[in-house]
Write a protein that holds these residues in place. Sequence first.
Motif, PDB file in Angstrom:
ATOM      1  N   PHE A 160      -6.574  -8.693  -9.186  1.00 43.88           N
ATOM      2  CA  PHE A 160      -7.296  -9.906  -9.579  1.00 43.88           C
ATOM      3  C   PHE A 160      -7.744 -10.604  -8.306  1.00 43.88           C
ATOM      4  O   PHE A 160      -7.047 -10.568  -7.292  1.00 43.88           O
ATOM      5  CB  PHE A 160      -6.380 -10.850 -10.373  1.00 43.88           C
ATOM      6  N   ASP A 161      -8.899 -11.247  -8.344  1.00 45.83           N
ATOM      7  CA  ASP A 161      -9.372 -11.957  -7.152  1.00 45.83           C
ATOM      8  C   ASP A 161      -8.712 -13.331  -7.048  1.00 45.83           C
ATOM      9  O   ASP A 161      -7.831 -13.673  -7.829  1.00 45.83           O
ATOM     10  CB  ASP A 161     -10.908 -12.042  -7.139  1.00 45.83           C
ATOM     11  N   MET A 162      -9.135 -14.141  -6.084  1.00 45.78           N
ATOM     12  CA  MET A 162      -8.526 -15.453  -5.849  1.00 45.78           C
ATOM     13  C   MET A 162      -8.897 -16.487  -6.916  1.00 45.78           C
ATOM     14  O   MET A 162      -8.479 -17.635  -6.823  1.00 45.78           O
ATOM     15  CB  MET A 162      -8.886 -15.978  -4.457  1.00 45.78           C
ATOM     16  N   ALA A 163      -9.648 -16.094  -7.930  1.00 44.16           N
ATOM     17  CA  ALA A 163      -9.897 -16.954  -9.081  1.00 44.16           C
ATOM     18  C   ALA A 163      -9.165 -16.402 -10.307  1.00 44.16           C
ATOM     19  O   ALA A 163      -9.323 -16.906 -11.409  1.00 44.16           O
ATOM     20  CB  ALA A 163     -11.395 -17.065  -9.363  1.00 44.16           C
ATOM     21  N   GLY A 164      -8.382 -15.337 -10.102  1.00 44.70           N
ATOM     22  CA  GLY A 164      -7.655 -14.712 -11.207  1.00 44.70           C
ATOM     23  C   GLY A 164      -8.525 -13.829 -12.084  1.00 44.70           C
ATOM     24  O   GLY A 164      -8.128 -13.457 -13.185  1.00 44.70           O
ATOM     25  N   ARG A 165      -9.715 -13.458 -11.590  1.00 45.49           N
ATOM     26  CA  ARG A 165     -10.608 -12.586 -12.359  1.00 45.49           C
ATOM     27  C   ARG A 165     -10.203 -11.131 -12.134  1.00 45.49           C
ATOM     28  O   ARG A 165      -9.966 -10.712 -11.002  1.00 45.49           O
ATOM     29  CB  ARG A 165     -12.059 -12.821 -11.946  1.00 45.49           C
ATOM     30  N   VAL A 166     -10.150 -10.356 -13.201  1.00 48.19           N
ATOM     31  CA  VAL A 166      -9.655  -8.984 -13.142  1.00 48.19           C
ATOM     32  C   VAL A 166     -10.730  -8.027 -12.629  1.00 48.19           C
ATOM     33  O   VAL A 166     -11.907  -8.149 -12.975  1.00 48.19           O
ATOM     34  CB  VAL A 166      -9.121  -8.536 -14.527  1.00 48.19           C
ATOM     35  N   PHE A 167     -10.301  -7.085 -11.813  1.00 54.32           N
ATOM     36  CA  PHE A 167     -11.201  -6.050 -11.300  1.00 54.32           C
ATOM     37  C   PHE A 167     -11.460  -5.019 -12.396  1.00 54.32           C
ATOM     38  O   PHE A 167     -10.636  -4.793 -13.284  1.00 54.32           O
ATOM     39  CB  PHE A 167     -10.589  -5.363 -10.077  1.00 54.32           C
ATOM     40  N   ASP A 168     -12.608  -4.372 -12.315  1.00 55.54           N
ATOM     41  CA  ASP A 168     -12.972  -3.302 -13.231  1.00 55.54           C
ATOM     42  C   ASP A 168     -12.148  -2.065 -12.864  1.00 55.54           C
ATOM     43  O   ASP A 168     -11.811  -1.853 -11.706  1.00 55.54           O
ATOM     44  CB  ASP A 168     -14.472  -3.012 -13.100  1.00 55.54           C
ATOM     45  N   GLY A 169     -11.819  -1.249 -13.862  1.00 55.71           N
ATOM     46  CA  GLY A 169     -11.135   0.015 -13.605  1.00 55.71           C
ATOM     47  C   GLY A 169      -9.630  -0.101 -13.420  1.00 55.71           C
ATOM     48  O   GLY A 169      -9.005   0.811 -12.888  1.00 55.71           O
ATOM     49  N   VAL A 170      -9.025  -1.218 -13.842  1.00 53.40           N
ATOM     50  CA  VAL A 170      -7.571  -1.378 -13.757  1.00 53.40           C
ATOM     51  C   VAL A 170      -7.018  -1.551 -15.173  1.00 53.40           C
ATOM     52  O   VAL A 170      -7.764  -1.860 -16.100  1.00 53.40           O
ATOM     53  CB  VAL A 170      -7.179  -2.584 -12.860  1.00 53.40           C
ATOM     54  N   PRO A 171      -5.704  -1.366 -15.362  1.00 55.31           N
ATOM     55  CA  PRO A 171      -5.139  -1.468 -16.713  1.00 55.31           C
ATOM     56  C   PRO A 171      -5.259  -2.851 -17.360  1.00 55.31           C
ATOM     57  O   PRO A 171      -5.384  -2.938 -18.585  1.00 55.31           O
ATOM     58  CB  PRO A 171      -3.660  -1.112 -16.517  1.00 55.31           C
ATOM     59  N   ALA A 172      -5.205  -3.926 -16.586  1.00 56.15           N
ATOM     60  CA  ALA A 172      -5.274  -5.272 -17.175  1.00 56.15           C
ATOM     61  C   ALA A 172      -6.622  -5.450 -17.871  1.00 56.15           C
ATOM     62  O   ALA A 172      -7.670  -5.218 -17.271  1.00 56.15           O
ATOM     63  CB  ALA A 172      -5.083  -6.332 -16.108  1.00 56.15           C
ATOM     64  N   PRO A 173      -6.613  -5.883 -19.133  1.00 55.02           N
ATOM     65  CA  PRO A 173      -7.861  -5.987 -19.878  1.00 55.02           C
ATOM     66  C   PRO A 173      -8.651  -7.268 -19.621  1.00 55.02           C
ATOM     67  O   PRO A 173      -9.857  -7.289 -19.830  1.00 55.02           O
ATOM     68  CB  PRO A 173      -7.404  -5.930 -21.336  1.00 55.02           C
ATOM     69  N   THR A 174      -7.968  -8.331 -19.203  1.00 53.66           N
ATOM     70  CA  THR A 174      -8.632  -9.632 -19.076  1.00 53.66           C
ATOM     71  C   THR A 174      -8.172 -10.367 -17.824  1.00 53.66           C
ATOM     72  O   THR A 174      -7.183 -10.007 -17.191  1.00 53.66           O
ATOM     73  CB  THR A 174      -8.339 -10.528 -20.301  1.00 53.66           C
ATOM     74  N   ASN A 175      -8.897 -11.426 -17.506  1.00 55.79           N
ATOM     75  CA  ASN A 175      -8.557 -12.286 -16.375  1.00 55.79           C
ATOM     76  C   ASN A 175      -7.186 -12.931 -16.590  1.00 55.79           C
ATOM     77  O   ASN A 175      -6.708 -13.029 -17.722  1.00 55.79           O
ATOM     78  CB  ASN A 175      -9.598 -13.403 -16.224  1.00 55.79           C
ATOM     79  N   LEU A 176      -6.587 -13.393 -15.497  1.00 50.33           N
ATOM     80  CA  LEU A 176      -5.354 -14.166 -15.622  1.00 50.33           C
ATOM     81  C   LEU A 176      -5.675 -15.450 -16.383  1.00 50.33           C
ATOM     82  O   LEU A 176      -6.781 -15.989 -16.286  1.00 50.33           O
ATOM     83  CB  LEU A 176      -4.784 -14.491 -14.238  1.00 50.33           C
ATOM     84  N   VAL A 177      -4.719 -15.941 -17.125  1.00 50.01           N
ATOM     85  CA  VAL A 177      -4.933 -17.108 -17.988  1.00 50.01           C
ATOM     86  C   VAL A 177      -4.855 -18.406 -17.180  1.00 50.01           C
ATOM     87  O   VAL A 177      -3.967 -18.583 -16.356  1.00 50.01           O
ATOM     88  CB  VAL A 177      -3.885 -17.125 -19.125  1.00 50.01           C
ATOM     89  N   VAL A 178      -5.797 -19.295 -17.440  1.00 49.77           N
ATOM     90  CA  VAL A 178      -5.768 -20.651 -16.880  1.00 49.77           C
ATOM     91  C   VAL A 178      -5.239 -21.563 -17.984  1.00 49.77           C
ATOM     92  O   VAL A 178      -5.835 -21.622 -19.064  1.00 49.77           O
ATOM     93  CB  VAL A 178      -7.175 -21.120 -16.441  1.00 49.77           C
ATOM     94  N   PRO A 179      -4.118 -22.261 -17.756  1.00 53.14           N
ATOM     95  CA  PRO A 179      -3.596 -23.138 -18.800  1.00 53.14           C
ATOM     96  C   PRO A 179      -4.411 -24.426 -18.881  1.00 53.14           C
ATOM     97  O   PRO A 179      -5.140 -24.765 -17.945  1.00 53.14           O
ATOM     98  CB  PRO A 179      -2.175 -23.450 -18.302  1.00 53.14           C
ATOM     99  N   PRO A 180      -4.293 -25.167 -19.974  1.00 48.41           N
ATOM    100  CA  PRO A 180      -4.933 -26.482 -19.995  1.00 48.41           C
ATOM    101  C   PRO A 180      -4.246 -27.388 -18.980  1.00 48.41           C
ATOM    102  O   PRO A 180      -3.025 -27.312 -18.817  1.00 48.41           O
ATOM    103  CB  PRO A 180      -4.708 -26.972 -21.432  1.00 48.41           C
ATOM    104  N   TYR A 181      -5.005 -28.199 -18.279  1.00 47.79           N
ATOM    105  CA  TYR A 181      -4.421 -29.140 -17.325  1.00 47.79           C
ATOM    106  C   TYR A 181      -5.444 -30.206 -16.977  1.00 47.79           C
ATOM    107  O   TYR A 181      -6.620 -30.073 -17.280  1.00 47.79           O
ATOM    108  CB  TYR A 181      -3.931 -28.429 -16.061  1.00 47.79           C
ATOM    109  N   TYR A 182      -4.974 -31.268 -16.340  1.00 48.94           N
ATOM    110  CA  TYR A 182      -5.871 -32.286 -15.796  1.00 48.94           C
ATOM    111  C   TYR A 182      -5.183 -32.975 -14.626  1.00 48.94           C
ATOM    112  O   TYR A 182      -3.967 -32.880 -14.454  1.00 48.94           O
ATOM    113  CB  TYR A 182      -6.310 -33.299 -16.863  1.00 48.94           C
ATOM    114  N   TYR A 183      -5.995 -33.631 -13.811  1.00 49.68           N
ATOM    115  CA  TYR A 183      -5.467 -34.363 -12.667  1.00 49.68           C
ATOM    116  C   TYR A 183      -5.075 -35.774 -13.100  1.00 49.68           C
ATOM    117  O   TYR A 183      -5.909 -36.526 -13.592  1.00 49.68           O
ATOM    118  CB  TYR A 183      -6.514 -34.442 -11.550  1.00 49.68           C
TER     119      TYR A 183
END
Length: 198
Positions: A160-183
């Motif tokens: 996954f890149d530094m935004a949690g986006r998944v690379f193509d051609g790997v077992p993980a099907p989706t990006n890492l999850v971003v939870p709901p949050y606020y400042y």
Amino acid sequence: MANDGVDKGRRRFLTATTAVVGGVGVAVAAIPFIKSWQPSARAKTAGAPVEADISKLEVGQMVMYEWRGQPIWIIRRTQEQLDVLPSLDPRLKDPKSENGDQQPAFAQNEYRSLKPETLVIVGLCTHLGCAPKLYPELTPEPFDADWKGGFFCPCHKSRFDMAGRVFDGVPAPTNLVVPPYYYVDDNHIMIGISEGAA
């Protein structure tokens, strides 16, 4: 005739009284059953929002909090890490974060965050739930000669890149999850609820 002496008013009264007492009994019996549907205090606490203090989080560092039994990683990204994100789009499965289940609407952007420099993400691989390891440096790694920083899952080699986006051609099907949050303010993030949500 034996029925001539029946008091119909009394019969109606007894029937109504029995129905009322029976109704009260059913209502009292239903209370524990209905209460069992409500979450326990422990369950409410486990799902409660968590306030994260990021006042001491330096550029390039990561801190971890727990929300709903999941590790939440908060990372202060460097400008170099942010600058390289667009160049990775051709190598990713979902570069534009179009899968709405993976992040709140506010994080459907290039950085997958409210503020570009700060990433808030669930630290579990979307393949089988292993914990990926952060490799923040923009240097070649044994698992990727053109590595530009991100996360590598040692269990099945998903990247996954530094935004949690998944690379193509790997077992993980989706990006890492971003939870709901606020400042809450510049130094505190409330994890588990979006701003304005009830």
